[in-house]
Design a protein around this motif. Structure first.
Motif, PDB file in Angstrom:
ATOM      1  N   ALA A 164      40.519  43.524  35.422  1.00 22.87           N
ATOM      2  CA  ALA A 164      39.263  43.407  36.065  1.00 22.87           C
ATOM      3  C   ALA A 164      38.730  44.324  36.539  1.00 22.87           C
ATOM      4  O   ALA A 164      38.193  45.405  36.887  1.00 22.87           O
ATOM      5  N   GLY A 165      39.922  45.574  38.058  1.00 26.13           N
ATOM      6  CA  GLY A 165      39.851  46.727  38.781  1.00 26.13           C
ATOM      7  C   GLY A 165      39.723  47.439  37.277  1.00 26.13           C
ATOM      8  O   GLY A 165      38.436  48.545  37.883  1.00 26.13           O
ATOM      9  N   ARG A 166      40.180  47.927  36.570  1.00 22.11           N
ATOM     10  CA  ARG A 166      40.254  48.711  35.477  1.00 22.11           C
ATOM     11  C   ARG A 166      39.670  48.847  34.519  1.00 22.11           C
ATOM     12  O   ARG A 166      39.377  50.258  34.636  1.00 22.11           O
ATOM     13  N   HIS A 167      38.511  47.943  34.500  1.00 23.64           N
ATOM     14  CA  HIS A 167      38.010  48.012  33.412  1.00 23.64           C
ATOM     15  C   HIS A 167      35.857  48.539  34.301  1.00 23.64           C
ATOM     16  O   HIS A 167      35.751  48.061  33.622  1.00 23.64           O
ATOM     17  N   GLY A 168      36.428  47.604  35.632  1.00 24.21           N
ATOM     18  CA  GLY A 168      34.931  48.527  36.107  1.00 24.21           C
ATOM     19  C   GLY A 168      34.182  47.045  36.533  1.00 24.21           C
ATOM     20  O   GLY A 168      32.924  46.805  36.268  1.00 24.21           O
ATOM     21  N   LEU A 169      34.749  45.765  35.701  1.00 20.77           N
ATOM     22  CA  LEU A 169      33.782  43.813  35.979  1.00 20.77           C
ATOM     23  C   LEU A 169      34.856  43.373  36.842  1.00 20.77           C
ATOM     24  O   LEU A 169      35.038  43.721  38.054  1.00 20.77           O
ATOM     25  N   PRO A 170      33.138  43.014  37.270  1.00 20.01           N
ATOM     26  CA  PRO A 170      32.580  42.084  38.489  1.00 20.01           C
ATOM     27  C   PRO A 170      33.530  40.911  38.592  1.00 20.01           C
ATOM     28  O   PRO A 170      33.474  40.550  37.100  1.00 20.01           O
ATOM     29  N   LEU A 171      33.713  40.184  39.611  1.00 17.61           N
ATOM     30  CA  LEU A 171      34.732  38.828  38.917  1.00 17.61           C
ATOM     31  C   LEU A 171      32.988  37.724  39.476  1.00 17.61           C
ATOM     32  O   LEU A 171      33.053  37.279  39.702  1.00 17.61           O
ATOM     33  N   LEU A 172      33.998  36.473  38.850  1.00 15.23           N
ATOM     34  CA  LEU A 172      33.491  34.495  38.730  1.00 15.23           C
ATOM     35  C   LEU A 172      34.895  34.370  40.147  1.00 15.23           C
ATOM     36  O   LEU A 172      35.949  33.988  39.099  1.00 15.23           O
ATOM     37  N   LEU A 173      34.430  34.461  40.884  1.00 18.69           N
ATOM     38  CA  LEU A 173      35.361  33.635  42.207  1.00 18.69           C
ATOM     39  C   LEU A 173      35.121  32.522  41.676  1.00 18.69           C
ATOM     40  O   LEU A 173      33.976  31.642  41.670  1.00 18.69           O
ATOM     41  N   SER A 174      36.506  31.775  41.643  1.00 18.39           N
ATOM     42  CA  SER A 174      36.360  30.296  41.515  1.00 18.39           C
ATOM     43  C   SER A 174      36.318  28.954  43.035  1.00 18.39           C
ATOM     44  O   SER A 174      36.544  29.437  43.642  1.00 18.39           O
ATOM     45  N   LEU A 175      35.872  27.620  42.948  1.00 16.67           N
ATOM     46  CA  LEU A 175      36.226  26.773  44.582  1.00 16.67           C
ATOM     47  C   LEU A 175      37.603  26.329  44.761  1.00 16.67           C
ATOM     48  O   LEU A 175      38.614  26.372  45.828  1.00 16.67           O
ATOM     49  N   GLU A 176      38.945  26.557  43.034  1.00 15.48           N
ATOM     50  CA  GLU A 176      40.293  25.955  44.122  1.00 15.48           C
ATOM     51  C   GLU A 176      40.922  27.335  42.643  1.00 15.48           C
ATOM     52  O   GLU A 176      41.092  27.513  41.597  1.00 15.48           O
ATOM     53  N   PRO A 177      42.139  28.620  43.189  1.00 13.44           N
ATOM     54  CA  PRO A 177      41.775  28.600  44.659  1.00 13.44           C
ATOM     55  C   PRO A 177      40.655  29.154  45.350  1.00 13.44           C
ATOM     56  O   PRO A 177      40.068  29.777  44.410  1.00 13.44           O
ATOM     57  N   PRO A 178      40.406  28.576  46.875  1.00 16.16           N
ATOM     58  CA  PRO A 178      39.422  29.377  47.225  1.00 16.16           C
ATOM     59  C   PRO A 178      39.027  30.955  47.327  1.00 16.16           C
ATOM     60  O   PRO A 178      41.003  31.507  47.061  1.00 16.16           O
ATOM     61  N   GLU A 179      37.618  31.774  47.155  1.00 16.06           N
ATOM     62  CA  GLU A 179      38.171  33.603  46.657  1.00 16.06           C
ATOM     63  C   GLU A 179      38.963  34.266  47.576  1.00 16.06           C
ATOM     64  O   GLU A 179      38.582  35.123  47.391  1.00 16.06           O
ATOM     65  N   THR A 180      38.817  33.987  48.927  1.00 10.60           N
ATOM     66  CA  THR A 180      39.213  34.216  50.035  1.00 10.60           C
ATOM     67  C   THR A 180      40.977  34.967  49.501  1.00 10.60           C
ATOM     68  O   THR A 180      40.882  36.782  49.359  1.00 10.60           O
ATOM     69  N   ARG A 181      41.683  34.580  48.986  1.00 16.54           N
ATOM     70  CA  ARG A 181      43.143  35.304  48.317  1.00 16.54           C
ATOM     71  C   ARG A 181      42.788  36.356  47.519  1.00 16.54           C
ATOM     72  O   ARG A 181      43.271  36.997  46.994  1.00 16.54           O
ATOM     73  N   GLN A 182      41.825  35.566  46.322  1.00 15.58           N
ATOM     74  CA  GLN A 182      41.732  36.358  45.390  1.00 15.58           C
ATOM     75  C   GLN A 182      40.470  37.399  45.459  1.00 15.58           C
ATOM     76  O   GLN A 182      40.862  38.802  45.388  1.00 15.58           O
TER      77      GLN A 182
END
Length: 316
Positions: A164-182
């Protein structure tokens, strides 16, 4: 709920002023899932609504022919007037992979290769492989000429977040696992490689439990918790985990990492604080407990949220 009632519910969501609705891709479910095709569902809903956006969370790229998928997304984007958001992912359900004859060890390669093909189709630089193995560059264009819709990446591994970072794309952050670690992994990747940080355009997910008073919201939560635990046991069982081995829901962690809970002013304050802490402006709200609550209950809470919280959020 039959199809007419389901679409009618999305029509009401459109009138209530929500910005978007996100649908998930699941195949070969037990009991059968009525909407395994996200794009067919999106087309039906978009034809009956006026302003709400439809998102895919996610299209599982290793399951699709990327050339056909590129055309289908481009067509849907065009015929909807640009009201779609495309979340993409690698997928992890082993049963689906087995049924479709997809080698689980190939999903990373398939995911990244399919993404490259889709982008190259939209840019008109796709390459077709010929018999002797040499690529032949040909102008492969989508069936209609439109800019591609917004793209998002879902995932929690370092490999996917690096992609995602290499392509400059935003993230869909999930409930599980919580997004803090992501987010922690993503920020490390961005710093290490000098990638642009797209967290501001990314979105979080939260269960939303709202009541006209704090006591009413707490009562809603008490009804929801055993249903969420039952859902956890069901999905753990699909992975071969015995019911007695599934840990009970940690209420404190749920409140901290996965839940917006309270009366309208409290819900508003929690969302504002979440935005301040995470630097992410979009929130995907789950009112039905991921399918465990009945439509009348979840719609009642969605109406209250739209009346009392959405107008406040529009002003910040």
């Amino acid at each position: 709920m039959d199809h007419a009632a389901f679409v009618g519910r999305i029509e009401e969501i459109d009138r209530l002023g929500y910005d978007g609705v996100w649908f998930n891709e699941f195949h070969f479910q037990t009991p059968p899932q009525p909407y395994p095709s996200l794009l067919l569902l999106a087309a039906a809903v978009l034809a009956r609504t006026e302003r709400v956006r439809i998102g895919t969370s996610v299209l599982v790229l290793p399951l699709h022919n990327p050339l056909l998928l590129a055309e289908q997304i481009a067509q849907l984007d065009w015929q909807s007037g640009g009201r779609i958001d495309i979340g993409l992912g690698r997928g992890t359900d082993p049963g689906t992979l087995v049924r479709l004859g997809v080698d689980p060890t190939s999903t990373r390669e398939r995911f990244e290769g399919a993404f490259d093909t889709i982008k190259s189709v939209w840019l008109g630089t796709a390459k077709q492989q010929i018999a002797d193995g040499e690529p032949l560059e040909i102008p492969v264009q989508p069936c209609v000429q439109v800019p591609h819709p917004p793209l998002y990446i879902a995932g929690y591994t370092e490999e996917t977040l690096t992609f995602a970072g290499r392509h400059g794309l935003p993230l869909l952050l999930s409930l599980e696992p919580p997004e803090t670690r992501q987010i922690e992994i993503y920020r490390d990747v961005v710093r290490a490689h000098g990638f642009p940080c797209r967290l501001a355009e990314s979105s979080l997910t939260r269960y939303v439990v709202i009541g006209r008073s704090e006591a009413e919201a707490e009562a809603h939560l008490e009804r929801l918790l055993p249903l969420l635990q039952k859902r956890r046991i069901y999905y753990a069982g699909r992975r071969g985990v015995a019911p007695q081995d599934v840990l009970p829901i940690d209420r404190a962690l749920l409140l901290r990492d996965q839940l917006i809970l309270g009366d309208p002013p409290s819900c508003f304050a929690q969302i504002v604080d979440l935005r301040r802490r995470m630097g992410i402006a979009a929130l995907r709200c789950v009112f039905n407990g991921n399918g465990v609550l009945s439509p009348p209950i979840s719609m009642e809470q969605m109406r209250l949220f739209s009346q009392e919280v959405l107008p406040l959020l529009r002003d910040i």
